[in-house]
Write an enzyme that holds these catalytic residues in place. Structure first.
Site, PDB file in Angstrom:
ATOM      1  N   CYS A 134       1.041  -1.286  -0.114  1.00 31.01           N
ATOM      2  CA  CYS A 134       0.177  -0.327  -0.183  1.00 31.01           C
ATOM      3  C   CYS A 134       1.050   1.483   0.167  1.00 31.01           C
ATOM      4  O   CYS A 134       0.551   2.400  -0.734  1.00 31.01           O
ATOM      5  CB  CYS A 134      -0.781  -0.095   1.078  1.00 31.01           C
ATOM      6  SG  CYS A 134      -1.857   1.403   1.270  1.00 31.01           S
ATOM      7  N   CYS A 158      -5.907  -2.340   7.995  1.00 25.52           N
ATOM      8  CA  CYS A 158      -6.899  -1.642   7.307  1.00 25.52           C
ATOM      9  C   CYS A 158      -8.102  -2.144   6.575  1.00 25.52           C
ATOM     10  O   CYS A 158      -8.962  -1.537   7.190  1.00 25.52           O
ATOM     11  CB  CYS A 158      -6.743  -0.330   6.951  1.00 25.52           C
ATOM     12  SG  CYS A 158      -6.176  -0.627   5.200  1.00 25.52           S
TER      13      CYS A 158
END
Length: 335
Positions: free
Chosen positions: A89, A180
């Site tokens: 990410c 997340c």
């Protein structure tokens, strides 16, 4: 005042980072990265921005996260690998979003609340107790030229103390430890819901003898010794995962050491390219454990000859190479 874009998550780290940047003379603009799961993050980020008197923008990154992180995450598990989504990410989603806003407002730098340092464009370790350089080792040389990590010289306990001194509204907010996009931490259930689960199969020993049935290879990782539910003459560990036959190989763990580790898709930070053998220390998982090794080029990838056998280097995880405190580069572990 020089403008800067800060990733403002609503947590204590980014809030303290914002305050430190203000005190260094930066005009901070906060950016909250919205992944569409709700929760208090956006409201907490807004409260911090209001307290500090800084503008806050929100970027919807769901499409990029799905393409660059979630889809590869599922594919890795289906292929018997153990993915590392945060490391994917950072260079592909999080920092590009920060740089897009920086370009729009004319800011030269972006920042986050990570515990690491950048010096002269080189990525370096943060303080030993909470160093996060491992997860940042896929950032590119170009990205690092314009990144600031304000917390690089602080420990977490110091940051929490600063948050209280600064009167930051999220000073006591717990740290977020989970992935997340999987806030409950149950990645297997997440894969099941999305139709990416793998079929049940057999636990086998090294000779191919069937020991029991398993729930699907996506439930297991190399070196795992808990939650197997298999009894025998010794404790069992996962020593191999065979997606082509849906088999999980179990052993007593004595075969998990590796003298040689192979990596693919190297990302060089401190050097232009690897042209010959180099002595390094290496982290093979997200921990502070480093091992001495000789790093060598091997085709388009790399080879690590370990000074001492490495336990269960896991395909899909990352090998990060260090020269002292400096990150030389990284590669995805292939085996």
């Amino acid at each position: 005042m020089e403008p800067i874009v800060l990733g403002l998550s609503g947590g204590v780290d980014s809030a303290v980072a914002a305050t430190l940047l203000q005190r260094q003379g930066f005009a901070v603009t906060g950016l909250y990265l919205d992944i569409g799961l709700g929760g208090s993050g956006k409201e907490d980020a807004a409260a911090v921005a209001d307290r500090l008197g800084i503008p806050l923008e929100v970027a919807d990154i769901r499409a990029e996260l799905e393409r660059e992180v979630c889809a590869p995450f599922a594919a890795d598990y289906q292929a018997g690998r153990t993915p590392l989504p945060c490391a994917r990410c950072n260079p592909a989603v999080k920092f590009p979003a920060l740089f897009r806003l920086a370009d729009r407002i004319g800011a030269r730098y972006v920042a986050t609340g990570h515990y690491a340092r950048v010096e002269n464009g080189l990525l370096k370790k943060g303080m030993p107790a909470n160093d996060q350089s491992y997860m940042l080792a896929r950032l590119t040389r170009g990205q690092l030229q314009n990144i600031i990590f304000p917390l690089g010289n602080y420990e977490k306990r110091e940051v929490r103390a600063l948050a209280k001194d600064f009167g930051i509204p999220v000073a006591d907010k717990p740290d977020s430890m989970e992935i997340c996009f999987i806030p409950d931490g149950d990645y297997a259930a997440w894969l099941d819901r999305r139709g990416f689960s793998t079929p049940e199969g057999n636990f086998v020993d090294k000779e191919g003898k069937i020991l029991a049935r398993h729930k699907g290879i996506h439930h297991y990782t190399l070196g795992q010794g808990r939650g197997l539910g298999v009894s025998g003459p010794h404790r069992y560990y996962v020593s191999a995962i065979r997606p082509e036959t849906d088999e999980v190989v179990l052993s007593d763990g004595s075969d998990l050491g590796r003298d040689v580790v192979h990596g693919v898709q190297p990302n060089w930070i401190a050097i232009e390219a690897l042209t010959g053998p180099m002595e390094v220390t290496v982290r093979l998982r997200h921990s502070r454990t480093e091992q001495a090794a000789i790093l060598s080029p091997e085709g388009d990838g790399i080879r690590l000859d370990m000074k001492h056998p490495a336990r269960a280097p896991t395909p899909g995880q990352m090998a990060v190479f260090y020269d002292g405190d400096t990150v030389v580069g990284s590669a995805w572990i292939a085996g």
